[in-house]
Design an enzyme around this catalytic site. Structure first.
Site: not given
Length: 585
Positions: A278, A282, A316, A340, A438
């Site tokens: 995904h 973008k 993140e 990614h 994260k």
């Protein structure tokens, strides 16, 4: 004025920056519970009747259907495309041919939060054909229970990017069907095959269907084998096209990726497999290609003669949420680095394609991925970490091993950083630093190209002590845009040079908001545009980078970093060893 001149002026009014008209005007008195009468049809082994919907020649209101513009594949194949539409004409919106979208695992998080809202937004923007069917396949044990129609409506309304339009939802709901069953249930897949056959007759979808595998990777083989058994994947038998969308991760190492690719390519033809990442949907990621290849300003300096280093960061600020089982088995490197970040690296390092076509772009990406090299000594240049308890945005955050579902002795990494090289003439000697983690201070994804310092500065050292590297920063999220950092004189009588920034923001430069990544990618699948989808060779090349890292890290304890910090100290030491430092987003 001649007729030709008038036609040209009318065509020029339709630009890509304009939004297409909505499927229908909003109701003056919308009824919040109107979905009861227009609810999606539920099909199961005990309820095999077709869902209500328009005929092949009528829309949802019984009006004659208007031929839709289609993608390049459909226009060339002659399967119902508009004969007046030039596939190269980008002024008109791309609308697929009549088709169905089948979503396996329709009750899961991805479907509820991303896929159903994306389908609604496409319908609301007028980008779906009148003859479109959404088919959900799942058990009914989704969170909160209730009927499928209530789940779909709530998901669309909560997650929609565009304004809510009750009439659009009514039309979409009337063309939505639910098939209940488990993935190992032969009878349920037989019912699904009957549903598509019925939709072909009642909705005129012409045998065209895309299958979205919104399910755990371990279930891919089961579902693919069921589709092979029932003939759902056979484009020739369907007298249309059949495509499959496979979510990441694509295997957990190179051997498993090879097995999965072999299975998928056996059930579907290779050109009909869409491996979805995904991030590639973008707008800013796609703009990287325009930035490089549509401007003479950047491409001449986009090489090792001028570039000092490249940093790609995906940070993140959240923890693992409800993904404990998945994350414990996967880790940061397999979850993010393998797909990614390596895809962003490929787009940054690739050569200019001969044309902007799926095959040409993929060829250059594969070349870049195959040119990636790992350091000879991985010890100083491959860092993995795990977040410990700490403070983030004024809130106490627990350690990874204290999360629900995570063993206290877990050695799974939540942070990974590595230095890579790209062994091509363009990038020889330029380090690429990749990091993901994260519980970092903020949520941000960016590509930072740091240029070499000027070879000679005619100023005194005190005049330029606050001057750093010129930088071009492509921000992928959350504030999409581009920043250019360069030196400028500070106003005053003294010569003092300091870094300043020139910003371009999508939200300020364009009146139309950027579509969500899943909107773009679902539409690309339906029109047959595979430009933004990695092919099997790209997946395999990525695992050839990650597998040596995983083997090196096997048996090692990850280094701890406090929640709210930018990772373990070893990551900072990795760049300091090279005389560099991480850019702070």
């Amino acid at each position: 004025m001649s007729d030709a001149t008038q036609s040209q002026e009318r065509a020029e009014e339709h630009t890509e920056d304009e939004s297409p008209p909505a499927a229908a005007a909003p109701d003056e008195n919308p009824t919040p519970d109107a979905d009861v009468a227009d609810a999606p049809t539920t099909r199961s082994k005990s309820n095999p009747g077709p869902g209500d919907g328009p005929t092949a020649n009528e829309d949802a209101d019984g009006q004659p259907a208007v031929p839709a513009a289609v993608g390049e594949d459909d226009a060339e194949s002659g399967d119902g495309g508009n004969p007046l539409r030039d596939p190269a004409d980008r002024r008109l919106p791309r609308v697929p041919a009549p088709c169905a979208l089948v979503v396996f695992g329709i009750g899961g998080d991805l479907s509820r939060k991303k896929l159903i809202p994306a389908v609604y937004d496409l319908a609301n923007r007028g980008l779906l054909p009148t003859d479109f069917v959404l088919v959900g396949f799942s058990k009914t044990d989704w969170p909160g229970g209730g009927s499928f129609e209530s789940l779909a409506r709530k998901s669309a309304k909560d997650g929609a990017r565009t304004a809510w339009n009750e009439e659009v939802w009514r039309r979409l709901a009337s063309n939505t069907v639910f098939v209940e069953g488990s993935f190992d249930d032969d009878a349920a897949f037989d019912t699904l095959a009957e549903t598509l056959a019925d939709s072909q007759r009642s909705h005129g979808i012409q045998g065209n269907a895309a299958f979205y595998l919104s399910i755990p990777p371990k279930l891919f083989p089961t579902v693919l084998q069921q589709m092979e058994r029932t003939g759902l994947a056979d484009s020739d038998a369907a007298d249309g096209w059949r495509r499959v969308v496979v979510e990441k991760p694509f295997g957990h190492d190179l051997p498993s990726a090879l097995d999965l690719n072999h299975l998928v390519d056996r059930v579907f033809s290779a050109r009909d497999v869409y491996r979805i990442d995904h991030y590639l949907g973008k707008e800013t990621v796609q703009n990287l290609l325009a930035l490089r290849f549509a401007n003479q300003l950047f491409e001449p300096v986009w090489n090792g003669n001028f570039v000092d280093s490249v940093q790609i960061t995906m940070a993140e600020d959240v923890g693992i949420g409800g993904r404990a089982a998945f994350y414990q088995a996967t880790g940061a490197a397999r979850d993010v680095l393998q797909n990614h970040l390596l895809q962003l690296l490929a787009l940054t390092a690739m050569e200019e394609p001969v044309e902007f076509s799926p095959e040409a772009v993929r060829i250059e990406k594969i070349k870049a991925l195959r040119a990636i090299s790992l350091p000879t000594d991985l010890g100083p240049y491959a860092v993995r970490g795990q977040y410990d308890q700490g403070w983030l945005a004024g809130t106490r955050a627990c350690a990874f091993t204290a999360e629900d579902g995570i063993p206290e002795d877990s050695t799974t990494e939540t942070y990974a950083a590595v230095r890579l090289g790209v062994e091509t003439r363009r990038w020889a000697g330029v380090p690429f630093y990749l990091r993901t983690g994260k519980r970092l201070p903020k949520r941000v994804t960016e590509i930072s190209v740091l240029f070499k310092k000027a070879p000679h500065l005619p100023f005194s050292r005190t005049d330029t002590q606050e001057l750093g590297h010129n930088q071009l920063v492509i921000r992928v999220q959350p504030d999409e845009g581009v920043t250019l950092k360069f030196g400028s004189k500070v106003p005053g009588s003294a010569m003092e040079v300091r870094d300043v920034a020139m910003d371009f923001l999508y939200g300020e430069a364009f009146t139309e908001s950027s579509p969500e990544a899943y909107e773009r990618l679902i539409l690309d699948v339906l029109v047959g545009d595979a430009t933004l989808f990695p092919r099997s060779e790209e997946v395999e090349a990525s695992w050839r980078v990650i597998d040596p890292l995983e083997n090196f890290w096997a048996g090692q304890e990850p280094q701890l970093y406090r929640a709210g910090e930018w990772g373990p100290k070893a990551a900072d030491e990795m760049l300091a060893r090279d005389g560099r430092q991480w850019r702070r987003p």
